[in-house]
Design a protein around this motif. Structure first.
Motif, short mmCIF file in Angstrom:
data_model
loop_
_atom_site.label_atom_id
_atom_site.label_comp_id
_atom_site.label_asym_id
_atom_site.label_seq_id
_atom_site.Cartn_x
_atom_site.Cartn_y
_atom_site.Cartn_z
N HIS A 121 69.51 -3.42 49.93
CA HIS A 121 69.13 -4.39 50.97
C HIS A 121 70.35 -5.11 51.50
N ASP A 122 71.22 -5.54 50.61
CA ASP A 122 72.41 -6.29 51.02
C ASP A 122 73.38 -5.44 51.84
N GLN A 123 73.41 -4.13 51.56
CA GLN A 123 74.35 -3.23 52.24
C GLN A 123 73.74 -2.50 53.42
N ALA A 124 72.47 -2.81 53.74
CA ALA A 124 71.74 -2.03 54.75
C ALA A 124 72.50 -1.86 56.06
N ALA A 125 73.12 -2.93 56.53
CA ALA A 125 73.81 -2.87 57.83
C ALA A 125 75.03 -1.97 57.79
N ALA A 126 75.59 -1.74 56.60
CA ALA A 126 76.83 -0.96 56.48
C ALA A 126 76.57 0.51 56.16
N LEU A 127 75.30 0.90 56.01
CA LEU A 127 74.99 2.28 55.63
C LEU A 127 75.08 3.22 56.83
N THR A 128 75.57 4.43 56.57
CA THR A 128 75.62 5.47 57.60
C THR A 128 74.23 6.09 57.74
N PRO A 129 73.98 6.85 58.82
CA PRO A 129 72.67 7.52 58.96
C PRO A 129 72.33 8.39 57.75
N ALA A 130 73.30 9.12 57.21
CA ALA A 130 73.04 9.96 56.04
C ALA A 130 72.70 9.11 54.83
N GLU A 131 73.37 7.98 54.68
CA GLU A 131 73.09 7.09 53.55
C GLU A 131 71.72 6.45 53.69
N ARG A 132 71.29 6.19 54.93
CA ARG A 132 69.95 5.65 55.14
C ARG A 132 68.88 6.68 54.78
N GLN A 133 69.14 7.96 55.09
CA GLN A 133 68.23 9.02 54.67
C GLN A 133 68.12 9.06 53.15
N LEU A 134 69.25 8.94 52.51
CA LEU A 134 69.29 8.96 51.05
C LEU A 134 68.55 7.74 50.47
N THR A 135 68.76 6.60 51.08
CA THR A 135 68.07 5.38 50.65
C THR A 135 66.56 5.55 50.71
N SER A 136 66.09 6.17 51.79
CA SER A 136 64.65 6.41 51.96
C SER A 136 64.10 7.23 50.80
N VAL A 137 64.84 8.24 50.36
CA VAL A 137 64.40 9.07 49.23
C VAL A 137 64.40 8.26 47.94
N LEU A 138 65.44 7.46 47.71
CA LEU A 138 65.51 6.66 46.49
C LEU A 138 64.39 5.63 46.42
N MET A 139 63.97 5.11 47.59
CA MET A 139 62.93 4.10 47.62
C MET A 139 61.53 4.69 47.59
N ARG A 140 61.41 5.98 47.81
CA ARG A 140 60.09 6.61 47.92
C ARG A 140 59.29 6.46 46.63
N ASP A 141 59.92 6.55 45.51
CA ASP A 141 59.25 6.38 44.21
C ASP A 141 60.17 5.57 43.31
N TYR A 142 60.51 4.38 43.78
CA TYR A 142 61.51 3.54 43.13
C TYR A 142 60.97 2.94 41.84
N PRO A 143 61.76 2.87 40.77
CA PRO A 143 63.11 3.42 40.62
C PRO A 143 63.13 4.85 40.05
N VAL A 144 61.93 5.36 39.75
CA VAL A 144 61.85 6.68 39.11
C VAL A 144 62.46 7.78 39.99
N GLY A 145 62.39 7.59 41.32
CA GLY A 145 62.93 8.59 42.24
C GLY A 145 64.42 8.83 42.07
N GLY A 146 65.11 7.88 41.47
CA GLY A 146 66.56 8.02 41.30
C GLY A 146 66.95 8.66 39.97
#
Length: 289
Positions: free
Chosen positions: A12-37
């Protein structure tokens, strides 16, 4: 002492600094958080459609030495979700005596409130308030063993300022009778914090099948119901106790009550005055002097 920031907090704190690819990755990590990671770095990268170096770069951007350290943090968070009351208390170290214990508890609560407010998404709260203020949409509320009091509190106030508000019965055995009347206009408001309750998850699934919109109030890790919810509010709940604190959730509830009353002020005043007339006629409350 406040707990360290979760992976979700760091994202959340780094959201503005994430690249498009990192935002895609974030979406996957949050999909079943924290087990998805907790999958392998290759599987996580493939699921997000990014390269493994992108996963490593995101981990470092979040303040970890690399992916193994990020994954260890998420594994710890997964463990935290299912702590028993005794293990929750042990996690805060030695018990302080008397007033020092009260101070430590109060400081933890204030930290929860501050961190919850910092991470609230204004657009999410605005969207929730708009849904709650729509008097054409029937509202249904339910909570778990601990959070039922939050649902009851929210119900009592919403029911005063607008019609068509229902608090589901405490027994899951009667829930199908409420679900039967749900449709695409309906809104199901749920409260579910760690030691997440399977009955509430099943209620959400059945309501979703009927087309209901779901609003979820949960903790910093996120109830499994998050995957089904249209709106999710995450609140910080940890305190030096065997039990979690729902004060941050209640803060949000009270703010929403005030906002909804403002939005339906044209009819809310008449409802409140009619209710007060009933109280006077039945003499339920003593008249103050």
């Amino acid at each position: 002492m406040p707990k360290p920031l979760s992976v979700k907090d760091r994202l959340h704190d780094q959201a503005a600094a994430l690249t498009p690819a990192e935002r895609q990755l974030t979406s996957v990590l949050m999909r079943d958080y924290p087990v998805g990671g907790l999958q392998s770095i290759t599987r996580i990268a493939d699921a997000a459609g990014v390269s493994t170096p992108t996963v490593i770069r995101l981990a470092r951007k979040l303040g970890f030495d690399g992916f193994p350290e990020l994954q260890a943090a998420m594994r710890d968070e997964a463990s935290e979700q299912f702590k028993t009351p005794i293990r929750k208390r042990e996690g805060w170290g030695d018990t302080k005596p008397g007033s020092a214990a009260f101070t430590a508890f109060a400081e933890a609560v204030f930290d929860n409130l501050s961190r919850t407010i910092d991470r609230l998404e204004p657009d999410t709260l605005d969207a929730i308030a708009a849904v709650l203020a729509d008097r054409q949409r029937p509202l249904y509320l339910s909570g778990g063993r601990i959070t039922r009091s939050n649902a009851d509190y929210f119900y009592n106030h919403l029911q005063i300022v607008r019609p068509a508000v229902t608090l589901l019965g405490a027994s899951p055995n009667v829930w199908p009778q409420y679900i039967l009347d749900m449709d695409r206009a309906s809104v199901l408001i749920l409260f579910d914090i760690r030691r997440y309750e399977r009955d509430l998850a099943r209620l959400a699934e059945l309501a979703k099948e009927r087309g209901a919109e779901i609003i979820l109030f949960t903790d910093q890790w996120g109830s499994p119901i998050s995957r089904l919810a249209d709106h999710v509010v995450n609140a910080m709940i940890e305190v030096p106790s065997s039990w979690d604190s729902t004060l941050a959730i209640n803060l949000i509830i009270e703010a929403l009550i005030a906002e909804v009353q403002t939005r339906v002020s044209d009819t809310a005043r008449a409802r409140i005055e009619a209710l007060e007339d009933m109280f006077r006629s039945t003499r339920i409350f003593r008249k103050s002097t």
